[in-house]
Structures are given as C-alpha cells and as structure tokens.
Design an enzyme around this catalytic site. Structure first.
Site, PDB file in Angstrom:
ATOM      1  N   ALA A  43       0.971  -1.134  -0.009  1.00 48.23           N
ATOM      2  CA  ALA A  43       0.024   0.076   0.035  1.00 48.23           C
ATOM      3  C   ALA A  43       0.922   1.262   0.127  1.00 48.23           C
ATOM      4  O   ALA A  43       1.182   1.837   1.028  1.00 48.23           O
ATOM      5  CB  ALA A  43      -1.004  -0.028   1.122  1.00 48.23           C
ATOM      6  N   GLY A  70      -6.641 -10.479 -36.716  1.00 50.22           N
ATOM      7  CA  GLY A  70      -7.811  -9.914 -37.082  1.00 50.22           C
ATOM      8  C   GLY A  70      -9.113 -10.209 -36.380  1.00 50.22           C
ATOM      9  O   GLY A  70      -8.675  -9.990 -34.735  1.00 50.22           O
ATOM     10  N   GLU A 103       4.024   0.305 -10.384  1.00 50.19           N
ATOM     11  CA  GLU A 103       5.542  -0.082 -10.035  1.00 50.19           C
ATOM     12  C   GLU A 103       6.227   1.217 -10.759  1.00 50.19           C
ATOM     13  O   GLU A 103       7.604   0.834 -11.109  1.00 50.19           O
ATOM     14  CB  GLU A 103       6.031  -1.455 -10.102  1.00 50.19           C
ATOM     15  CG  GLU A 103       5.419  -2.274  -9.066  1.00 50.19           C
ATOM     16  CD  GLU A 103       5.956  -3.519  -9.105  1.00 50.19           C
ATOM     17  OE1 GLU A 103       7.155  -3.785  -9.184  1.00 50.19           O
ATOM     18  OE2 GLU A 103       5.291  -4.503  -9.258  1.00 50.19           O
ATOM     19  N   SER A 147       6.012   4.506 -17.466  1.00 48.57           N
ATOM     20  CA  SER A 147       7.097   4.541 -18.183  1.00 48.57           C
ATOM     21  C   SER A 147       7.740   5.827 -18.032  1.00 48.57           C
ATOM     22  O   SER A 147       8.921   6.034 -18.062  1.00 48.57           O
ATOM     23  CB  SER A 147       6.321   4.314 -19.712  1.00 48.57           C
ATOM     24  OG  SER A 147       6.298   2.995 -19.695  1.00 48.57           O
TER      25      SER A 147
END
Length: 415
Positions: free
Chosen positions: A134, A348, A372, A375
């Site tokens: 947390a 597809g 975490e 990017s």
C-alpha cells in the site's frame, strides 16, 4: 552463465514452470472470479513451493531467511525473472497472484522482526495469508515521496494513521498490508515509515474499485488506525528505503512478466500466420507480415536480454541497479504493448473475441506500463542516473588534478 544466455538447468526449469502453470495453475485460474482474490490459486502457489522462491535469501538486515535456499542457477533476481516470465507465458493470473504476494510480503521478509515474520511471512509463503503493498495515494502515485497518509504520534512509541491509499492491488481483500505513512511532516522521502497493518485493525476500511484488471484493486481508508513500534518495518522515518528496495527488486521482474506475455503473443502469431490461408498462399508468405513478425521477435528478445542483464546486475550487487531496473521495465513493458497489439492486428477479428488468448493479453498488457512506476517515471530515473554518472565522471579528473597540485608544494621542500 552470462546475462545473455541461460544454462541447461535454467532452460529446463523454465519449461517445467510452463508445464506446471498450464496443467496445475490455469485450471484454478479459470475457476476464479474476476476482480476477486483467487485464494485456491494463491494456496497452490504456496503448496508448489513457488512463493518460497520470492523470499530466498531475504531476512532482516539482509540476512538469509530460514527457508532452504533455491538452487543457485534458479535463485536471486534472475531466478525471479525466469519464474515470472514462465508463469506469464502460460497463465497470467498465476503470475500476477505470485507477484502481488511477493510485493506485499517482501518488506516483511527483508525488514520484518522475528515476530512479524512468524505471524505473517510464514502464512504468506504458504499462500494462506494474502499480502498487499500500500504505497499509492490519490495525490501521490508516481511521486512516492509526496505521501500524505499521516502517522501522528500517539504516546511514546505509537501512532495513529489517518488518510487514504488508492489503487492498491489485492485491496480490500488482503489479510495484511505493507503501509507507507508520513511520520515527519515536510521531510520528503526522509520522513516516511513502513508499517505492517493487519486488515482487521480497527479504523481500517476498504472499497473495491472497478478497474481494467483481473485481480482486485481497491482504496483503503485509515481513520485513526493505531500502530505501534511492533508494527514498524525497518526503522521509523526510513520507510522510503523499504519501498525503493522492494520496487528495485521487483522492477526487472515486472519486465519479465511483460516478456512472458510478449512471448505468448509472438508464438500465437507464428502459429496463426503459418496456417492461415491468404491471397493464394499462407499469411506468413506476405512480406509485410513476415517483416512484422520479425520485428516482434527482435523486440521481444531485446527486452528479454535487458531484463536478464538487470536481474544479473542486481544479483551481483552492482551500483547501477536503479538505472538498469528502470531500463528493463521500460523496455519490456513498452515492447509487450507493441507485440500484443501487433499480434491482435495480424489475427484480425478473432483476436477480439472474448476468451481468445490475445483478447486476454490485450487487457493484461496495459497496466504494467503504469504500476510500479509508470514509463515516464522510468525515463526520469534513467535520465537522472545518467546525468549523475556524467557529473561524477567530470568531477573525477578535476579531483585528481587538485590532489596533484596540492601535493606538489609538499614534495618540493624535501627534494
């Protein structure tokens, strides 16, 4: 063994894990309810000894844990990456359950007291107690040092936690939480303490969030939750170190999770394009398709190598692990997104059918680019480390010159 190849023992272990995940874990995963903790799956991970792998060699102050060590070739951060990649290839639900258990319980393994380890780590390793990490809050996601959950003094060695946590995996169903709270206002990262908080502690409540996720993600509310010195993980005001140590250990393996998904999508694409009839031949005979598959394979292998290199660096205790871990997580998660998306395009409409492997992977692959450390955060870490290295390199020659200049006058009188 180098960071760029696996020895026969490691290769055999990965194949064994894929088979185990396919035959033993996937049936349990398919019986689970989306958005809920799959406790039979977590218990199976414990019974199979896979959760033990998360904590091998971890103990207070870096001492070895009490469980028998894993074989050297499949242990450490690299072993964790091989484990997560192999499970992700065959059963993402099992991989996620294992990773969340490790993330939530690793601080207890690495920093917990003997009593904390006995009460919570042992059942977590066995899969009988579900753990959660947390850290994130409504106003402090990527900026972990900006935590606002207050730990206000309540006597000589106790605090009351007041505030919120948000986007917590396994919440509100976990049995215990590793909670990071601010014990010293205005101190940034230096004023955060890690606490082990049982889920049934008075004043702690949780709410599930409706997220694009197969596992539960929730919010936690702390209304004067009492914690004492016995609940502290590590030392007061040193909790940020607990958080970053945990994240640095698991970031390369987040990349391994992504590589496992990319590998599954790539293999599915190879099989599909080799048998699919199109324009008088097979789909693979079209140059555009063949080049696309080649690009998918190349990026997947590059990501795998970066993950293995970062994990090997962690195991060797190299100083640049923060940069390597960030690069590995960034490269692998962005690559997996590309590969899975390309696989869907080449398959597809069938890939969009509910229950198709790629439909499942398409939903799974998006989140690792955020959790975490998003990017963008990884890019920030990489740039910061690079400029720090540059500054050190520039300072070294100046320091050497200064020392030489300073030494010369002392040498002249004795000449």
């Amino acid at each position: 063994m180098t960071a760029f190849s696996l020895n026969p023992e490691q290769t055999a272990w990965c194949e064994e894990l894929r088979t185990l995940a396919d035959e033993r874990l996937r049936p349990l995963a398919e019986k689970g309810e989306p958005g809920r903790v799959n406790r039979p799956l977590v218990e199976a991970l414990g019974e199979l000894g896979l959760l033990d792998r998360l904590f091998a060699g971890e103990g207070p102050g870096g001492s070895a844990a009490s469980q028998p060590p894993a074989p050297r070739a499949t242990s450490g951060a690299l072993g964790l990456c091989l484990l997560r990649e192999s499970l992700a290839y065959a059963c993402t639900e099992a991989e996620t359950a294992l990773a969340l258990q490790g993330l939530g319980a690793h601080p207890v393994a690495a920093y917990g007291s003997a009593l904390q380890r006995e009460q919570w780590l042992a059942p977590a390793r066995a899969g009988r107690a579900v753990a959660a990490f947390a850290l994130s809050e409504p106003g402090a996601g990527s900026d972990a040092a900006a935590l606002a959950l207050r730990a206000e003094p309540d006597g000589a060695s106790s605090w009351r936690l007041t505030g919120e946590k948000c986007w917590i995996s396994n919440a509100p169903e976990a049995d215990f939480y590793t909670v990071f709270a601010r014990t010293t206002p205005g101190a940034g990262a230096r004023g955060v303490t890690a606490f082990l908080v049982p889920a049934d502690r008075a004043g702690l409540t949780g709410t599930p969030l409706d997220m694009l996720s197969p596992h539960p993600i929730g919010a936690l509310a702390f209304d004067g939750v009492t914690v004492t010195g016995d609940d502290v993980l590590g030392e007061p005001d040193r909790g940020f170190r607990v958080a970053m140590t945990t994240l640095n250990r698991f970031r390369p393996s987040v990349g391994a999770f992504a590589v496992g998904m990319a590998g599954a999508a790539l293999d599915a694409t190879l099989a599909h394009t080799a048998r699919r009839d199109a324009f008088g031949g097979k789909l693979k005979d079209l140059q555009a398709v063949a080049h696309q598959v080649a690009e998918m394979a190349t990026r997947t292998e590059a990501a795998r190598l970066m993950v293995h290199a970062a994990a090997a660096a962690y195991d060797r205790g190299e100083p640049d692990i923060a940069r390597r871990a960030a690069m590995a997580k960034l490269m692998a998660t962005e690559t997996a997104q590309y590969v899975v998306d390309a696989a869907v395009q080449l398959h597809g409409a069938r890939a969009l059918q509910r229950g198709h492997l790629l439909e499942h992977l398409y939903r799974e692959v998006r989140a690792p680019r955020i959790y975490e450390g998003a990017s963008e955060v990884q890019r920030t870490i990489i740039a910061k480390e690079l400029y720090a290295e540059q500054a050190q390199a520039q300072a070294a020659p100046q320091s050497a010159t200064h020392e030489a200049t300073h030494e010369a006058p002392r040498e002249e009188p004795s000449a």
